[in-house]
Design a protein around this motif. Sequence first.
Motif, PDB file in Angstrom:
ATOM      1  N   ALA A 134       0.875  -1.235  -0.066  1.00 52.22           N
ATOM      2  CA  ALA A 134       0.160   0.025   0.016  1.00 52.22           C
ATOM      3  C   ALA A 134       0.859   1.176   0.152  1.00 52.22           C
ATOM      4  O   ALA A 134       1.956   1.278   0.577  1.00 52.22           O
ATOM      5  N   GLU A 135       0.351   2.259  -0.659  1.00 56.10           N
ATOM      6  CA  GLU A 135       0.868   3.666  -0.587  1.00 56.10           C
ATOM      7  C   GLU A 135       0.155   4.323   0.414  1.00 56.10           C
ATOM      8  O   GLU A 135      -1.231   4.308   0.430  1.00 56.10           O
ATOM      9  N   VAL A 136       0.802   4.919   1.384  1.00 59.35           N
ATOM     10  CA  VAL A 136       0.295   5.551   2.569  1.00 59.35           C
ATOM     11  C   VAL A 136       0.666   6.984   2.876  1.00 59.35           C
ATOM     12  O   VAL A 136       2.033   7.080   2.828  1.00 59.35           O
ATOM     13  N   SER A 145       4.363   6.932   2.064  1.00 62.32           N
ATOM     14  CA  SER A 145       5.401   5.779   2.562  1.00 62.32           C
ATOM     15  C   SER A 145       4.603   4.253   2.060  1.00 62.32           C
ATOM     16  O   SER A 145       3.545   4.597   1.310  1.00 62.32           O
ATOM     17  N   ARG A 146       5.570   3.305   1.634  1.00 63.16           N
ATOM     18  CA  ARG A 146       5.201   2.013   1.206  1.00 63.16           C
ATOM     19  C   ARG A 146       5.125   1.094   2.381  1.00 63.16           C
ATOM     20  O   ARG A 146       6.120   0.800   2.923  1.00 63.16           O
ATOM     21  N   VAL A 151      -1.692  -7.383   7.331  1.00 64.95           N
ATOM     22  CA  VAL A 151      -1.782  -6.980   8.725  1.00 64.95           C
ATOM     23  C   VAL A 151      -1.507  -5.477   8.782  1.00 64.95           C
ATOM     24  O   VAL A 151      -2.299  -4.534   9.401  1.00 64.95           O
ATOM     25  N   ALA A 152      -0.232  -5.228   8.118  1.00 64.76           N
ATOM     26  CA  ALA A 152       0.148  -3.721   8.142  1.00 64.76           C
ATOM     27  C   ALA A 152      -0.727  -2.870   7.692  1.00 64.76           C
ATOM     28  O   ALA A 152      -0.913  -1.851   8.200  1.00 64.76           O
ATOM     29  N   GLN A 159      -3.169   6.946   6.194  1.00 66.50           N
ATOM     30  CA  GLN A 159      -4.367   6.922   5.328  1.00 66.50           C
ATOM     31  C   GLN A 159      -3.819   6.262   4.006  1.00 66.50           C
ATOM     32  O   GLN A 159      -2.795   6.499   3.259  1.00 66.50           O
ATOM     33  N   VAL A 160      -4.460   5.161   3.831  1.00 66.22           N
ATOM     34  CA  VAL A 160      -4.108   4.275   2.558  1.00 66.22           C
ATOM     35  C   VAL A 160      -4.652   5.001   1.484  1.00 66.22           C
ATOM     36  O   VAL A 160      -5.887   5.378   1.407  1.00 66.22           O
ATOM     37  N   LEU A 161      -3.887   5.241   0.322  1.00 68.11           N
ATOM     38  CA  LEU A 161      -4.271   5.770  -0.949  1.00 68.11           C
ATOM     39  C   LEU A 161      -4.528   4.824  -1.951  1.00 68.11           C
ATOM     40  O   LEU A 161      -5.677   4.959  -2.593  1.00 68.11           O
TER      41      LEU A 161
END
Length: 321
Positions: A134-136, A145-146, A151-152, A159-161
Amino acid sequence: MRAVALGGGHGLHATLTALRRLTDELTAVVTVADDGGSSGRLRRELGLLPPGDLRQALAALAADGDDGSLWADVFQHRFGGSGALAGHAVGNLLLAGLFEVLGDPVRALDEACGLVGARGRVLPMSPEPLDIEAEVTGLENGELSRIRGQVAVASTPGQVLRITLRNPGHPGAGPRACEEAVQAVLDADVVVLGPGSWFTSVLPHLLVPELHDALIRTSATRVVILNLVPQPGETAGFSPERHLDVLFEHAPRLRVDAVIADRDSVPTPAGLRRAAAELGGRAYLADIADPDVAGRHDPDALAGCVREALGSESGEEGTWR
């Protein structure tokens, strides 16, 4: 009516429980990216598909009556204590054994369906375990961030994009679809996405290329069922219409026919109706929350709303697309 439900975990269990009231021709297509708990342990130790979400679907489809109910209860039973078996569900261990003995997850799941007397079929989204990346935003000074792992992603304070899928067994290749799952979608009369963890149970199905194409090509009525509440981490602060926006961002070519939501979970009905129309569909709002269990859909009410959305309240022929 041939119905296919895509998802994972408790959300898929809710959908299957409702759809059982409408048809026995039911196929569950289950995400295979779980890396936590009992499923994560078995996946890491044995290199097999994570069985937990598959087990949940089997339990939802188990036959009524003494035998089916007993096996459903046994499948869901978790060992206590503090030893090596602590936390493992019986169904997870049984599925892991079937995977190893038969060497074919589809055949193994068909055998498990026979054992519990399942009214329908359970299939994996992919025959290989996958990873979610995920890109967050909001983790490090506002920078992107990746993070990797179901679970992570599900528990991130950021915020997940958007998400992508990785195939850890074949790093240079993309996620491979289960052929039987693709065919089930193509042959279906109705396909249902959601409810469930949006980024880790619902959207991953759209990121398997062959499954994505099948969802676009199928002549089935496509139905999206929204969650009752935003989920901490994954969709904190999301409005119902934002869920649809994210779905479109991950699959711009996908069109839906119906969006189902609980009436009390939609602050601005007009906004949801506009968002549904932008995807080609219509929003259906009804009282579908279980009044006795917080955060859970009422299966009878949900089944009734699906029936209404499919235009079959009168039972007339020709209402299926």
